[in-house]
Motif scaffolding. Structure first.
Motif, PDB file in Angstrom:
ATOM      1  N   THR A   2       0.844  -1.201   0.000  1.00 35.25           N
ATOM      2  CA  THR A   2       0.000   0.000   0.000  1.00 35.25           C
ATOM      3  C   THR A   2       0.871   1.240   0.000  1.00 35.25           C
ATOM      4  OG1 THR A   2      -0.125  -0.307   2.359  1.00 35.25           O
ATOM      5  CG2 THR A   2      -1.965  -1.091   1.053  1.00 35.25           C
ATOM      6  N   GLY A   3       0.511   2.244   0.723  1.00 35.51           N
ATOM      7  CA  GLY A   3       1.162   3.545   0.595  1.00 35.51           C
ATOM      8  C   GLY A   3       2.520   3.670   1.246  1.00 35.51           C
ATOM      9  N   LEU A   4       3.191   2.566   1.521  1.00 36.22           N
ATOM     10  CA  LEU A   4       4.492   2.664   2.166  1.00 36.22           C
ATOM     11  C   LEU A   4       5.553   3.112   1.168  1.00 36.22           C
ATOM     12  CD1 LEU A   4       4.906  -0.463   4.424  1.00 36.22           C
ATOM     13  CD2 LEU A   4       5.044   1.890   5.102  1.00 36.22           C
ATOM     14  N   GLY A   5       6.403   4.034   1.584  1.00 36.67           N
ATOM     15  CA  GLY A   5       7.556   4.373   0.761  1.00 36.67           C
ATOM     16  C   GLY A   5       8.582   3.264   0.796  1.00 36.67           C
ATOM     17  N   PHE A   6       9.540   3.317  -0.125  1.00 35.42           N
ATOM     18  CA  PHE A   6      10.525   2.234  -0.214  1.00 35.42           C
ATOM     19  C   PHE A   6      11.392   2.175   1.027  1.00 35.42           C
ATOM     20  CE2 PHE A   6      14.750   0.748  -1.524  1.00 35.42           C
ATOM     21  CZ  PHE A   6      14.397  -0.541  -1.903  1.00 35.42           C
ATOM     22  N   ILE A   7      11.838   3.356   1.508  1.00 42.40           N
ATOM     23  CA  ILE A   7      12.725   3.388   2.671  1.00 42.40           C
ATOM     24  C   ILE A   7      12.009   2.849   3.909  1.00 42.40           C
ATOM     25  CG2 ILE A   7      14.110   4.879   4.147  1.00 42.40           C
ATOM     26  CD1 ILE A   7      15.243   4.795   1.465  1.00 42.40           C
ATOM     27  N   ALA A   8      10.755   3.259   4.081  1.00 39.55           N
ATOM     28  CA  ALA A   8       9.995   2.802   5.247  1.00 39.55           C
ATOM     29  C   ALA A   8       9.806   1.293   5.188  1.00 39.55           C
ATOM     30  CB  ALA A   8       8.641   3.500   5.286  1.00 39.55           C
ATOM     31  N   GLU A   9       9.500   0.794   3.988  1.00 34.68           N
ATOM     32  CA  GLU A   9       9.311  -0.646   3.832  1.00 34.68           C
ATOM     33  C   GLU A   9      10.604  -1.400   4.132  1.00 34.68           C
ATOM     34  OE1 GLU A   9       7.632  -3.325   0.236  1.00 34.68           O
ATOM     35  OE2 GLU A   9       6.984  -1.250   0.326  1.00 34.68           O
ATOM     36  N   LEU A  10      11.706  -0.839   3.630  1.00 35.22           N
ATOM     37  CA  LEU A  10      13.015  -1.467   3.858  1.00 35.22           C
ATOM     38  C   LEU A  10      13.337  -1.500   5.346  1.00 35.22           C
ATOM     39  CD1 LEU A  10      15.364  -2.542   2.068  1.00 35.22           C
ATOM     40  CD2 LEU A  10      16.473  -0.350   2.477  1.00 35.22           C
ATOM     41  N   ALA A  11      13.088  -0.388   6.052  1.00 31.96           N
ATOM     42  CA  ALA A  11      13.406  -0.330   7.477  1.00 31.96           C
ATOM     43  C   ALA A  11      12.553  -1.323   8.259  1.00 31.96           C
ATOM     44  CB  ALA A  11      13.182   1.092   8.001  1.00 31.96           C
ATOM     45  N   THR A  12      11.257  -1.396   7.939  1.00 31.38           N
ATOM     46  CA  THR A  12      10.378  -2.335   8.645  1.00 31.38           C
ATOM     47  C   THR A  12      10.806  -3.776   8.401  1.00 31.38           C
ATOM     48  OG1 THR A  12       8.617  -0.760   8.225  1.00 31.38           O
ATOM     49  CG2 THR A  12       7.976  -2.892   9.044  1.00 31.38           C
ATOM     50  N   SER A  13      11.111  -4.097   7.125  1.00 30.65           N
ATOM     51  CA  SER A  13      11.549  -5.460   6.808  1.00 30.65           C
ATOM     52  C   SER A  13      12.850  -5.783   7.528  1.00 30.65           C
ATOM     53  CB  SER A  13      11.758  -5.609   5.304  1.00 30.65           C
ATOM     54  OG  SER A  13      10.605  -5.250   4.621  1.00 30.65           O
ATOM     55  N   PHE A  14      13.755  -4.805   7.599  1.00 30.64           N
ATOM     56  CA  PHE A  14      15.031  -5.032   8.275  1.00 30.64           C
ATOM     57  C   PHE A  14      14.806  -5.343   9.750  1.00 30.64           C
ATOM     58  CE2 PHE A  14      18.662  -3.273  10.642  1.00 30.64           C
ATOM     59  CZ  PHE A  14      19.644  -4.109  10.161  1.00 30.64           C
ATOM     60  N   MET A  15      13.923  -4.600  10.402  1.00 26.88           N
ATOM     61  CA  MET A  15      13.677  -4.861  11.824  1.00 26.88           C
ATOM     62  C   MET A  15      13.075  -6.248  12.022  1.00 26.88           C
ATOM     63  SD  MET A  15      14.915  -2.407  13.373  1.00 26.88           S
ATOM     64  CE  MET A  15      14.528  -2.983  14.995  1.00 26.88           C
ATOM     65  N   ILE A  16      12.159  -6.648  11.125  1.00 23.64           N
ATOM     66  CA  ILE A  16      11.534  -7.979  11.261  1.00 23.64           C
ATOM     67  C   ILE A  16      12.577  -9.079  11.081  1.00 23.64           C
ATOM     68  CG2 ILE A  16       9.890  -9.561  10.211  1.00 23.64           C
ATOM     69  CD1 ILE A  16       8.179  -7.145   9.517  1.00 23.64           C
ATOM     70  N   VAL A  17      13.422  -8.952  10.040  1.00 27.03           N
ATOM     71  CA  VAL A  17      14.423  -9.983   9.774  1.00 27.03           C
ATOM     72  C   VAL A  17      15.432 -10.053  10.920  1.00 27.03           C
ATOM     73  CG1 VAL A  17      16.346 -10.581   8.270  1.00 27.03           C
ATOM     74  CG2 VAL A  17      14.173  -9.944   7.292  1.00 27.03           C
ATOM     75  N   LEU A  18      15.844  -8.869  11.410  1.00 25.44           N
ATOM     76  CA  LEU A  18      16.807  -8.833  12.522  1.00 25.44           C
ATOM     77  C   LEU A  18      16.227  -9.493  13.767  1.00 25.44           C
ATOM     78  CD1 LEU A  18      19.624  -7.411  12.986  1.00 25.44           C
ATOM     79  CD2 LEU A  18      18.336  -5.689  14.201  1.00 25.44           C
ATOM     80  N   GLY A  19      14.972  -9.148  14.097  1.00 26.34           N
ATOM     81  CA  GLY A  19      14.348  -9.713  15.285  1.00 26.34           C
ATOM     82  C   GLY A  19      14.198 -11.218  15.188  1.00 26.34           C
ATOM     83  N   ALA A  20      13.735 -11.704  14.036  1.00 22.02           N
ATOM     84  CA  ALA A  20      13.550 -13.152  13.878  1.00 22.02           C
ATOM     85  C   ALA A  20      14.890 -13.871  13.953  1.00 22.02           C
ATOM     86  CB  ALA A  20      12.850 -13.445  12.555  1.00 22.02           C
ATOM     87  N   SER A  21      15.956 -13.254  13.385  1.00 26.55           N
ATOM     88  CA  SER A  21      17.268 -13.900  13.449  1.00 26.55           C
ATOM     89  C   SER A  21      17.758 -13.980  14.887  1.00 26.55           C
ATOM     90  CB  SER A  21      18.270 -13.107  12.614  1.00 26.55           C
ATOM     91  OG  SER A  21      17.801 -12.926  11.314  1.00 26.55           O
ATOM     92  N   PHE A  22      17.542 -12.908  15.666  1.00 26.36           N
ATOM     93  CA  PHE A  22      17.974 -12.952  17.069  1.00 26.36           C
ATOM     94  C   PHE A  22      17.209 -14.017  17.848  1.00 26.36           C
ATOM     95  CE2 PHE A  22      20.254  -8.873  16.860  1.00 26.36           C
ATOM     96  CZ  PHE A  22      21.311  -9.207  17.665  1.00 26.36           C
ATOM     97  N   ALA A  23      15.897 -14.141  17.580  1.00 25.96           N
ATOM     98  CA  ALA A  23      15.114 -15.170  18.275  1.00 25.96           C
ATOM     99  C   ALA A  23      15.640 -16.563  17.937  1.00 25.96           C
ATOM    100  CB  ALA A  23      13.637 -15.047  17.892  1.00 25.96           C
ATOM    101  N   LEU A  24      15.987 -16.763  16.662  1.00 27.56           N
ATOM    102  CA  LEU A  24      16.523 -18.066  16.254  1.00 27.56           C
ATOM    103  C   LEU A  24      17.876 -18.324  16.910  1.00 27.56           C
ATOM    104  CD1 LEU A  24      16.297 -20.573  14.563  1.00 27.56           C
ATOM    105  CD2 LEU A  24      17.293 -19.349  12.657  1.00 27.56           C
ATOM    106  N   ILE A  25      18.726 -17.288  16.987  1.00 22.96           N
ATOM    107  CA  ILE A  25      20.038 -17.460  17.618  1.00 22.96           C
ATOM    108  C   ILE A  25      19.882 -17.800  19.096  1.00 22.96           C
ATOM    109  CG2 ILE A  25      22.125 -16.212  18.283  1.00 22.96           C
ATOM    110  CD1 ILE A  25      21.845 -14.698  15.625  1.00 22.96           C
ATOM    111  N   GLY A  26      18.920 -17.154  19.768  1.00 26.50           N
ATOM    112  CA  GLY A  26      18.689 -17.464  21.184  1.00 26.50           C
ATOM    113  C   GLY A  26      18.279 -18.910  21.383  1.00 26.50           C
TER     114      GLY A  26
END
Lengths: 140, 89
Positions: A2-26
């Motif tokens: 939807t109306g998300l800009g590219f940078i905002a989408e990139l930042a949100t995706s980055f936070m999700i990927v980072l968080g899921a990776s940390f959960a997996l590492i734990g």
């Protein structure tokens, strides 16, 4: 999307990927590390941080996509960041008592048993309530 | 992009839950099982939040908050039971 800009989408995706990776590492640390006192480090730090990352990504998503400021996620993360150390402390106490009782199947880690505190006193978790214990724990 | 990130995150968290289940079954002591359950609660909480993002739905957070509280109380109650042989003294 939807109306998300590219940078905002990139930042949100980055936070999700980072968080899921940390959960997996734990969780990987929970399986991989040799004894319980070491295993406590994985879930209590990495997994909590991972969930924090996913919650930040969620705040960003609802703020940037829908324009809604939602505080639920912050509520969850504050609650989790308060309770995770308490739960870890309780589990460590359980392990200390089990080590002292020498129940079967327990494994002393590479660091060995915890050292005795200086002076004549023992660790507070082993002691019965006595004169001078704070009233919140000494009564009954 | 967010759909792909959410799919990747759900895959990671599913794998993390499988690892926790291995530790829950394997043991060897009571403390390991308590901490495996505690980590499972945290991972399920992350899955609930991710499903909320993937569906663009705000309603999942109440479930997440409730699960956070119940999980903490459950962990402390289990520890208290092991330590003192009783939960409410």
């Amino acid at each position: 999307m939807t109306g998300l800009g590219f940078i905002a989408e990139l930042a949100t995706s980055f936070m999700i990927v980072l968080g899921a990776s940390f959960a997996l590492i734990g969780s990987w640390g929970l399986v991989r590390l040799p004894s319980l006192m070491e295993r406590l480090h994985g879930p209590t730090k990495a997994s909590t941080l991972g969930l924090g990352g996913i919650l930040v990504g969620s705040v960003m998503f609802f703020q940037l996509d829908k324009g809604v400021w939602s505080a639920h996620e912050l509520l969850i993360s504050i609650f989790l960041f308060i309770t995770a150390p308490i739960a870890a402390n309780m589990i460590a106490k359980v392990q200390l008592h089990i080590l002292r009782d020498r129940k079967a199947g327990t494994l002393v880690g590479p660091a060995g048993e915890p050292p005795h505190p200086p002076g004549a006193q023992d660790w507070a978790t082993y002691e019965a309530p006595h004169l001078g214990t704070p009233t919140s724990t000494s009564q009954e | 992009m967010i759909e792909h990130a959410a799919t990747f995150g759900l895959g990671c968290l599913t794998l993390a839950l499988a690892l926790n289940l291995w530790r829950l079954i394997r043991g060897p002591s009571v403390g390991d099982r308590i901490i495996a359950l505690d980590t499972m609660v945290i991972n399920v909480l992350a899955i609930i939040v991710l499903i909320g993002i993937a569906n663009a739905n705000d309603t999942y957070f109440e479930a997440g908050l409730l699960l956070a509280m119940v999980g903490f109380v459950g962990t402390v109650a289990y520890c208290k039971f092991v330590l003192r042989g009783d939960i409410v003294e």
